[in-house]
Write a protein that holds these residues in place. Sequence first.
Motif, PDB file in Angstrom:
ATOM      1  N   LEU A 131     -20.879   2.797   3.684  1.00  0.00           N
ATOM      2  CA  LEU A 131     -21.310   2.299   2.368  1.00  0.00           C
ATOM      3  C   LEU A 131     -20.410   2.861   1.214  1.00  0.00           C
ATOM      4  O   LEU A 131     -19.984   4.187   1.373  1.00  0.00           O
ATOM      5  N   HIS A 132     -20.052   2.118   0.201  1.00  0.00           N
ATOM      6  CA  HIS A 132     -19.449   2.640  -0.796  1.00  0.00           C
ATOM      7  C   HIS A 132     -20.211   2.516  -2.128  1.00  0.00           C
ATOM      8  O   HIS A 132     -20.658   1.363  -2.342  1.00  0.00           O
ATOM      9  N   PHE A 133     -20.391   3.720  -3.035  1.00  0.00           N
ATOM     10  CA  PHE A 133     -21.147   3.380  -4.205  1.00  0.00           C
ATOM     11  C   PHE A 133     -20.212   2.790  -5.364  1.00  0.00           C
ATOM     12  O   PHE A 133     -19.264   3.674  -5.705  1.00  0.00           O
ATOM     13  N   CYS A 134     -20.653   2.000  -6.183  1.00  0.00           N
ATOM     14  CA  CYS A 134     -19.754   1.476  -7.215  1.00  0.00           C
ATOM     15  C   CYS A 134     -20.680   1.567  -8.430  1.00  0.00           C
ATOM     16  O   CYS A 134     -21.870   0.847  -8.502  1.00  0.00           O
ATOM     17  N   ASP A 135     -20.356   2.128  -9.643  1.00  0.00           N
ATOM     18  CA  ASP A 135     -20.798   2.011 -10.840  1.00  0.00           C
ATOM     19  C   ASP A 135     -19.959   1.240 -11.858  1.00  0.00           C
ATOM     20  O   ASP A 135     -19.018   1.812 -12.249  1.00  0.00           O
ATOM     21  N   VAL A 136     -20.503  -0.072 -12.208  1.00  0.00           N
ATOM     22  CA  VAL A 136     -19.681  -0.595 -13.196  1.00  0.00           C
ATOM     23  C   VAL A 136     -20.529  -0.505 -14.543  1.00  0.00           C
ATOM     24  O   VAL A 136     -21.344  -1.092 -14.602  1.00  0.00           O
ATOM     25  N   PRO A 137     -19.648   0.133 -15.214  1.00  0.00           N
ATOM     26  CA  PRO A 137     -20.569   0.200 -16.859  1.00  0.00           C
ATOM     27  C   PRO A 137     -20.195  -1.016 -17.501  1.00  0.00           C
ATOM     28  O   PRO A 137     -19.642  -1.869 -17.220  1.00  0.00           O
ATOM     29  N   GLU A 138     -21.025  -1.020 -18.534  1.00  0.00           N
ATOM     30  CA  GLU A 138     -21.239  -2.048 -19.484  1.00  0.00           C
ATOM     31  C   GLU A 138     -19.888  -2.404 -20.118  1.00  0.00           C
ATOM     32  O   GLU A 138     -19.564  -3.522 -20.204  1.00  0.00           O
ATOM     33  N   VAL A 139     -19.287  -1.384 -20.538  1.00  0.00           N
ATOM     34  CA  VAL A 139     -18.029  -1.545 -21.196  1.00  0.00           C
ATOM     35  C   VAL A 139     -16.893  -2.269 -20.147  1.00  0.00           C
ATOM     36  O   VAL A 139     -16.321  -3.350 -20.532  1.00  0.00           O
ATOM     37  N   ARG A 140     -16.614  -1.922 -19.164  1.00  0.00           N
ATOM     38  CA  ARG A 140     -16.071  -2.609 -18.051  1.00  0.00           C
ATOM     39  C   ARG A 140     -16.396  -4.105 -17.741  1.00  0.00           C
ATOM     40  O   ARG A 140     -15.439  -4.904 -17.778  1.00  0.00           O
ATOM     41  N   ALA A 141     -17.676  -4.367 -17.494  1.00  0.00           N
ATOM     42  CA  ALA A 141     -18.127  -5.693 -17.337  1.00  0.00           C
ATOM     43  C   ALA A 141     -18.036  -6.484 -18.591  1.00  0.00           C
ATOM     44  O   ALA A 141     -17.324  -7.740 -18.371  1.00  0.00           O
ATOM     45  N   LYS A 142     -18.065  -6.063 -19.651  1.00  0.00           N
ATOM     46  CA  LYS A 142     -17.664  -6.987 -20.881  1.00  0.00           C
ATOM     47  C   LYS A 142     -16.288  -7.232 -21.067  1.00  0.00           C
ATOM     48  O   LYS A 142     -15.814  -8.148 -21.356  1.00  0.00           O
ATOM     49  N   ARG A 143     -15.291  -6.091 -20.688  1.00  0.00           N
ATOM     50  CA  ARG A 143     -13.982  -6.501 -20.769  1.00  0.00           C
ATOM     51  C   ARG A 143     -13.578  -7.593 -19.541  1.00  0.00           C
ATOM     52  O   ARG A 143     -12.746  -8.401 -19.931  1.00  0.00           O
ATOM     53  N   VAL A 144     -14.036  -7.541 -18.519  1.00  0.00           N
ATOM     54  CA  VAL A 144     -13.711  -8.371 -17.618  1.00  0.00           C
ATOM     55  C   VAL A 144     -14.235 -10.011 -18.142  1.00  0.00           C
ATOM     56  O   VAL A 144     -13.294 -10.858 -18.051  1.00  0.00           O
ATOM     57  N   ILE A 145     -15.462 -10.052 -18.562  1.00  0.00           N
ATOM     58  CA  ILE A 145     -15.859 -11.417 -19.184  1.00  0.00           C
ATOM     59  C   ILE A 145     -15.006 -11.610 -20.349  1.00  0.00           C
ATOM     60  O   ILE A 145     -14.372 -13.105 -20.327  1.00  0.00           O
ATOM     61  N   THR A 146     -14.604 -10.836 -21.344  1.00  0.00           N
ATOM     62  CA  THR A 146     -13.588 -11.306 -22.479  1.00  0.00           C
ATOM     63  C   THR A 146     -12.154 -11.580 -21.788  1.00  0.00           C
ATOM     64  O   THR A 146     -11.725 -12.478 -22.272  1.00  0.00           O
ATOM     65  N   GLU A 147     -11.826 -10.910 -20.784  1.00  0.00           N
ATOM     66  CA  GLU A 147     -10.520 -11.281 -20.423  1.00  0.00           C
ATOM     67  C   GLU A 147     -10.386 -12.571 -19.511  1.00  0.00           C
ATOM     68  O   GLU A 147      -9.274 -13.179 -19.599  1.00  0.00           O
ATOM     69  N   THR A 148     -11.358 -12.948 -18.960  1.00  0.00           N
ATOM     70  CA  THR A 148     -11.450 -14.109 -18.034  1.00  0.00           C
ATOM     71  C   THR A 148     -12.027 -15.302 -19.095  1.00  0.00           C
ATOM     72  O   THR A 148     -11.929 -16.485 -18.394  1.00  0.00           O
ATOM     73  N   ALA A 149     -12.475 -15.193 -20.123  1.00  0.00           N
ATOM     74  CA  ALA A 149     -12.943 -16.536 -20.899  1.00  0.00           C
ATOM     75  C   ALA A 149     -11.695 -17.322 -21.384  1.00  0.00           C
ATOM     76  O   ALA A 149     -10.573 -16.798 -21.747  1.00  0.00           O
ATOM     77  N   PRO A 150     -12.053 -18.426 -21.215  1.00  0.00           N
ATOM     78  CA  PRO A 150     -10.880 -19.555 -21.646  1.00  0.00           C
ATOM     79  C   PRO A 150     -10.531 -19.368 -23.072  1.00  0.00           C
ATOM     80  O   PRO A 150     -11.372 -19.186 -23.954  1.00  0.00           O
ATOM     81  N   GLN A 151      -9.457 -19.526 -23.180  1.00  0.00           N
ATOM     82  CA  GLN A 151      -8.768 -19.500 -24.680  1.00  0.00           C
ATOM     83  C   GLN A 151      -9.102 -20.842 -25.397  1.00  0.00           C
ATOM     84  O   GLN A 151      -8.648 -21.811 -24.892  1.00  0.00           O
ATOM     85  N   PRO A 152      -9.612 -20.714 -26.904  1.00  0.00           N
ATOM     86  CA  PRO A 152      -9.902 -21.885 -27.610  1.00  0.00           C
ATOM     87  C   PRO A 152      -8.315 -22.624 -27.665  1.00  0.00           C
ATOM     88  O   PRO A 152      -7.277 -21.943 -27.854  1.00  0.00           O
ATOM     89  N   VAL A 153      -8.323 -23.848 -27.789  1.00  0.00           N
ATOM     90  CA  VAL A 153      -6.966 -24.727 -28.025  1.00  0.00           C
ATOM     91  C   VAL A 153      -6.723 -25.047 -29.376  1.00  0.00           C
ATOM     92  O   VAL A 153      -7.558 -25.095 -30.368  1.00  0.00           O
TER      93      VAL A 153
END
Length: 153
Positions: A131-153
Amino acid sequence: MEAWEPDQTTAQVGVPAKGDGRAATDDLDWIGELREAMDEPGQYLAYRGSDESVRAFTLEREWTRIGRSLAADIRFDDPTVSRRHALIVRQPDGLRVLDDRSLNGVFVNGERVEWSTLADGDEIVIGRHHLHFCDVPEVRAKRVITETAPQPV
């Protein structure tokens, strides 16, 4: 890769099977793929099953039981795993893994332990399961959400 969707305690992650016959411990690319798929902050235990599927367990409770027992939160139906093998315990200083009087022991990063504080990336061996322990901090999660959000046209 399919979207990673957590439920209350566990999630099936759509990491494609490699299909080349390599052992799970020889191929750790799936851990990086899993981290990229996680967009929720939190602490997780993940492993690759014998069928090459990846399972990730959200560690939200004060105690998480690992073992062969039907009462275990993370259950392995495997004779190399004791009924009550290990506990993951939430402490003020972080998460710890405790050996729960198992026969085969608990190993963290290759060393047998009675207890150990967990750090991001640690490997925990329970019986023959890695088993592998993964700690995903809030900052990392917000970055992923921001980077994958669709850009307005």
